[in-house]
Design a protein around this motif. Structure first.
Motif, mmCIF file in Angstrom:
data_model
loop_
_atom_site.group_PDB
_atom_site.id
_atom_site.type_symbol
_atom_site.label_atom_id
_atom_site.label_comp_id
_atom_site.label_asym_id
_atom_site.label_seq_id
_atom_site.Cartn_x
_atom_site.Cartn_y
_atom_site.Cartn_z
ATOM 1 N N GLY A 173 -5.421 -5.534 4.515
ATOM 2 C CA GLY A 173 -5.174 -6.727 3.714
ATOM 3 C C GLY A 173 -5.894 -6.662 2.383
ATOM 4 N N GLY A 174 -5.579 -7.630 1.518
ATOM 5 C CA GLY A 174 -6.231 -7.675 0.216
ATOM 6 C C GLY A 174 -5.500 -8.564 -0.746
ATOM 7 N N LEU A 175 -5.876 -8.429 -2.009
ATOM 8 C CA LEU A 175 -5.273 -9.199 -3.092
ATOM 9 C C LEU A 175 -4.317 -8.308 -3.868
ATOM 10 C CD1 LEU A 175 -5.149 -11.713 -4.944
ATOM 11 C CD2 LEU A 175 -7.119 -10.746 -6.178
ATOM 12 N N VAL A 176 -3.099 -8.798 -4.079
ATOM 13 C CA VAL A 176 -2.084 -8.022 -4.797
ATOM 14 C C VAL A 176 -1.268 -8.970 -5.666
ATOM 15 C CG1 VAL A 176 -0.398 -8.217 -2.929
ATOM 16 C CG2 VAL A 176 -0.288 -6.259 -4.496
ATOM 17 N N GLN A 177 -0.730 -8.438 -6.748
ATOM 18 C CA GLN A 177 0.117 -9.253 -7.612
ATOM 19 C C GLN A 177 1.512 -9.391 -7.036
ATOM 20 O OE1 GLN A 177 -0.088 -7.494 -11.545
ATOM 21 N NE2 GLN A 177 -1.734 -8.904 -12.137
ATOM 22 N N SER A 178 2.182 -10.440 -7.432
ATOM 23 C CA SER A 178 3.568 -10.648 -7.015
ATOM 24 C C SER A 178 4.406 -9.424 -7.374
ATOM 25 C CB SER A 178 4.124 -11.885 -7.711
ATOM 26 O OG SER A 178 5.441 -12.133 -7.300
ATOM 27 N N GLY A 179 5.231 -8.989 -6.414
ATOM 28 C CA GLY A 179 6.046 -7.791 -6.600
ATOM 29 C C GLY A 179 5.393 -6.521 -6.101
ATOM 30 N N GLY A 180 4.128 -6.607 -5.757
ATOM 31 C CA GLY A 180 3.399 -5.444 -5.285
ATOM 32 C C GLY A 180 3.610 -5.166 -3.808
ATOM 33 N N GLN B 116 -6.606 -10.870 5.832
ATOM 34 C CA GLN B 116 -6.098 -11.778 4.802
ATOM 35 C C GLN B 116 -5.251 -11.031 3.784
ATOM 36 O OE1 GLN B 116 -6.432 -15.175 4.536
ATOM 37 N NE2 GLN B 116 -5.070 -15.057 2.747
ATOM 38 N N VAL B 117 -4.091 -11.590 3.498
ATOM 39 C CA VAL B 117 -3.224 -11.102 2.429
ATOM 40 C C VAL B 117 -3.059 -12.222 1.417
ATOM 41 C CG1 VAL B 117 -0.891 -10.333 1.823
ATOM 42 C CG2 VAL B 117 -2.010 -9.458 3.890
ATOM 43 N N THR B 118 -3.391 -11.928 0.173
ATOM 44 C CA THR B 118 -3.259 -12.913 -0.897
ATOM 45 C C THR B 118 -2.405 -12.317 -2.010
ATOM 46 O OG1 THR B 118 -5.438 -13.832 -0.385
ATOM 47 C CG2 THR B 118 -4.479 -14.375 -2.531
ATOM 48 N N VAL B 119 -1.336 -13.024 -2.363
ATOM 49 C CA VAL B 119 -0.428 -12.562 -3.400
ATOM 50 C C VAL B 119 -0.520 -13.523 -4.576
ATOM 51 C CG1 VAL B 119 1.929 -11.887 -3.966
ATOM 52 C CG2 VAL B 119 1.094 -11.655 -1.615
ATOM 53 N N SER B 120 -0.929 -12.998 -5.709
ATOM 54 C CA SER B 120 -1.072 -13.836 -6.912
ATOM 55 C C SER B 120 0.213 -13.826 -7.729
ATOM 56 C CB SER B 120 -2.229 -13.344 -7.756
ATOM 57 O OG SER B 120 -1.981 -12.038 -8.231
ATOM 58 N N ASP C 293 13.089 -14.314 9.137
ATOM 59 C CA ASP C 293 14.099 -14.392 8.084
ATOM 60 C C ASP C 293 13.505 -14.241 6.685
ATOM 61 O OD1 ASP C 293 16.157 -16.911 9.754
ATOM 62 O OD2 ASP C 293 16.120 -14.717 9.913
ATOM 63 N N SER C 294 12.303 -14.730 6.490
ATOM 64 C CA SER C 294 11.719 -14.740 5.147
ATOM 65 C C SER C 294 11.251 -13.357 4.683
ATOM 66 C CB SER C 294 10.544 -15.710 5.097
ATOM 67 O OG SER C 294 9.535 -15.310 5.999
ATOM 68 N N VAL C 295 11.187 -12.390 5.595
ATOM 69 C CA VAL C 295 10.684 -11.068 5.204
ATOM 70 C C VAL C 295 11.727 -9.966 5.361
ATOM 71 C CG1 VAL C 295 8.360 -11.764 5.891
ATOM 72 C CG2 VAL C 295 9.746 -10.375 7.451
ATOM 73 N N LYS C 296 12.897 -10.305 5.868
ATOM 74 C CA LYS C 296 13.936 -9.296 6.061
ATOM 75 C C LYS C 296 14.273 -8.598 4.743
ATOM 76 C CE LYS C 296 16.237 -11.282 10.107
ATOM 77 N NZ LYS C 296 17.425 -11.996 10.620
ATOM 78 N N GLY C 297 14.335 -7.279 4.809
ATOM 79 C CA GLY C 297 14.663 -6.503 3.626
ATOM 80 C C GLY C 297 13.467 -6.169 2.753
ATOM 81 N N ARG C 298 12.316 -6.780 3.032
ATOM 82 C CA ARG C 298 11.106 -6.516 2.230
ATOM 83 C C ARG C 298 9.994 -5.867 3.051
ATOM 84 N NH1 ARG C 298 8.261 -10.641 0.260
ATOM 85 N NH2 ARG C 298 8.893 -12.122 1.888
ATOM 86 N N PHE C 299 9.901 -6.211 4.324
ATOM 87 C CA PHE C 299 8.842 -5.704 5.194
ATOM 88 C C PHE C 299 9.436 -4.740 6.216
ATOM 89 C CE2 PHE C 299 5.726 -9.558 4.967
ATOM 90 C CZ PHE C 299 5.774 -9.504 3.591
ATOM 91 N N THR C 300 8.627 -3.760 6.615
ATOM 92 C CA THR C 300 9.049 -2.790 7.629
ATOM 93 C C THR C 300 7.925 -2.580 8.637
ATOM 94 O OG1 THR C 300 10.420 -1.630 6.000
ATOM 95 C CG2 THR C 300 9.923 -0.477 8.051
ATOM 96 N N ASP D 201 6.605 -4.848 1.001
ATOM 97 C CA ASP D 201 7.032 -4.588 -0.372
ATOM 98 C C ASP D 201 7.569 -5.868 -0.997
ATOM 99 O OD1 ASP D 201 8.347 -1.520 0.920
ATOM 100 O OD2 ASP D 201 6.474 -1.792 -0.187
ATOM 101 N N SER D 202 7.669 -5.856 -2.309
ATOM 102 C CA SER D 202 8.184 -7.018 -3.048
ATOM 103 C C SER D 202 7.493 -8.307 -2.614
ATOM 104 C CB SER D 202 9.706 -7.140 -2.850
ATOM 105 O OG SER D 202 10.363 -5.965 -3.273
ATOM 106 N N LEU D 203 6.185 -8.247 -2.553
ATOM 107 C CA LEU D 203 5.418 -9.389 -2.069
ATOM 108 C C LEU D 203 5.554 -10.589 -3.000
ATOM 109 C CD1 LEU D 203 2.330 -7.446 -0.768
ATOM 110 C CD2 LEU D 203 3.643 -9.105 0.571
ATOM 111 N N LYS D 204 5.525 -11.760 -2.384
ATOM 112 C CA LYS D 204 5.655 -13.029 -3.101
ATOM 113 C C LYS D 204 4.427 -13.891 -2.824
ATOM 114 C CE LYS D 204 10.644 -12.985 -2.177
ATOM 115 N NZ LYS D 204 11.775 -13.752 -1.561
#
Length: 114
Positions: A9-16, A109-113, A61-68, A83-86
Motif C-alpha cells: 500500500g501507499g500514496l499514489v496519484q490518480s491514474g497511477g 492503506q491505499v491513498t489515491v490523490s 463492479d467498481s474495479v472491473k477492468g482496472r484491477f487484477t 491500475d488507473s487508480l481513482k
C-alpha cells in the motif's frame, strides 16, 4: 497459527498503479479461496476481488477492468494489481482467506490523490 501479511500500500496519484501482496503463513494456501476487500472511512467493507484455488476470479463492479487478482501457490502469495487508480479507491485493503474458516490480514492503506 494462520497469519496473513499484506504489503504494497501507499500514496499514489490518480491514474497511477500499485501492487498489493499478501503472504499466508501456517495454512494450506493452495486449496483456499483468496480475496481482497476494502473499507473506506464511514463505509462498509466491500469485495474487491476473489480468486479460487483453480484460478477462477471475480471482481467488484467498481474495479472491473482496472484491477487484477492473481496467486502464486508455491509462494503462498496472492496479489492485487491496481491500475488507473481513482481517489474513490482510497481505503484500507484487507487480504482474506477462506479455508474451513475466515481469516483476515491487518490491512494495508491505499491513498489515491486527485
Amino acid at each position: 497459527q494462520v497469519q496473513l501479511v499484506e504489503s504494497g500500500g501507499g500514496l499514489v496519484q490518480s491514474g497511477g498503479s500499485l501492487r498489493l501482496s499478501c503472504v499466508v503463513f501456517g495454512s494450506i494456501f493452495r486449496t483456499a479461496l483468496m480475496g481482497w476487500y476494502r473499507q473506506a472511512p464511514g463505509k462498509q467493507r466491500e469485495l474487491v476481488a476473489r480468486i479460487s484455488s483453480v484460478g477462477i476470479t471475480n471482481y467488484g463492479d467498481s474495479v472491473k477492468g482496472r484491477f487484477t487478482i492473481s496467486r502464486d501457490n508455491p509462494k503462498n502469495t496472492v496479489y492485487l494489481q491496481m491500475d488507473s487508480l481513482k481517489p474513490e479507491d482510497t481505503a484500507l485493503y484487507y487480504c482474506n482467506m477462506v479455508a474451513f474458516q475466515n481469516y483476515w490480514g491487518q490491512g494495508t492503506q491505499v491513498t489515491v490523490s486527485s
